[in-house]
Design a protein around this motif. Sequence first.
Motif: not given
Length: 421
Positions: A250-258, A337-347, A378-384
């Motif tokens: 499994i290699k898939r990401s979600i994009f978090v609003d910075v 679980v890792r962070q990738l390079q931020p993009t225009a769509e988020g982190l 995700a919203q439980e942690f205050g993230l969008r």
Amino acid sequence: MELHPLAKDAAGLGALLLVAWLAWVLVLRVGMRLLAAVVRRSPNSWDDAVLDRGVFHRAAAAFPLLIVHQGLPLLPELPPRLSILLSRLAVAAGFVVAARAFSAALMAANDVYVRQPLAKDRPIKGILQVGILVGYMAAAILALAVLMDRSPALLLSGLGAMSAILLLIFRDSILSFVAGIQITTNNLIRVGDWIEMPQFHADGDVIDIALNTIQVQNWDKTITTIPAHKFLENSFKNWRGMQEWGGRRIKRSIFVDVSTIRFLTAEEVEHFGRFFLLRDYIAQKKAELEDHNRTKVQDPSLVVNVRRLSNLGTLRAYVSNYLRQHPGIHPDMTCLVRQLQPTAEGLPLEIYAFTSDIRWAVYEGVQADIFDHVLSVAQEFGLRVFQNPSGHDFAKAWRGDPVENRAVGIPVGREKEPRAE
């Protein structure tokens, strides 16, 4: 009859051909049935393959040819040239019959071989097809030698001058034969392997490895036929390693609003400390941060001097612990679980793990369950989670409706208080 010698010759020849035909019919209708009954009762499996491939049926054609060849000397009235021509035709046809029976016998040998466990790793169908090709070429040379009353060696010497033409005609066969040997020797492809070859629109299981071609049954049940030598000229992906290791990635990401990434408040830290998956993480981090801030921070009044927990880091720890206790995740393979390079769509927050079941339907189900949970929590942690605005969002903004989202920096479990006028 004495007045018409041609009629006498025709009658004798007709009688000989009639006897040959009756012998063939007798062999097919009686001899083959008796032979088939004996073979079916035999405990061996190889004779069933020989019977199913029609080796006996093809070899039976030699009986009428043998009768014609041996019966021609009994017709002295036939013109010598006609007798010699018929005799040569019978012998030439006998070589063709032998080649057909030989090819069927080789295919029967392949049928027996594919039942062995070794056949999946070392297919021999391509090599046997080369043998069939050589057999037909030898039969053709011998038949021509008999018809022309020349030595086969003389015809073979003439083939040297035709080598360039033969190489041109059999170019693909020669290349595929060499490729088949390398594929088999290096164990690059087996029957049953899942391969991807985008340049030929092939994505599925290998169902056949032959001399010239390799057939792939795609997932949409179509069949792609690829020349064997193309596998040495082009790159392809073989998923056999995934199947042997027993884990599918499994290699898939979600994009978090910075803009929603922030530090946690003390209330939120206590709140997340009650989560089963975060209990040990929060306790460890609290002790670590308190020790660091007490011993190494000189001016704690400045926020930048103090180490604090963030909502994104806490979510990452939560998802990591969630994956490790998930029954569908392979416990002995990489899980992070890792962070990738931020993009225009988020982190991008990427999940990299392996399922313990490689079946496609199960794999997709496990992956969907994991991301259903992550997107919901995700919203439980205050993230969008980032999403391009839709027409519904523009309509709400035009009407001036309030944005319903908890990821705006409000502590968890607390509603936004109205501002005093």
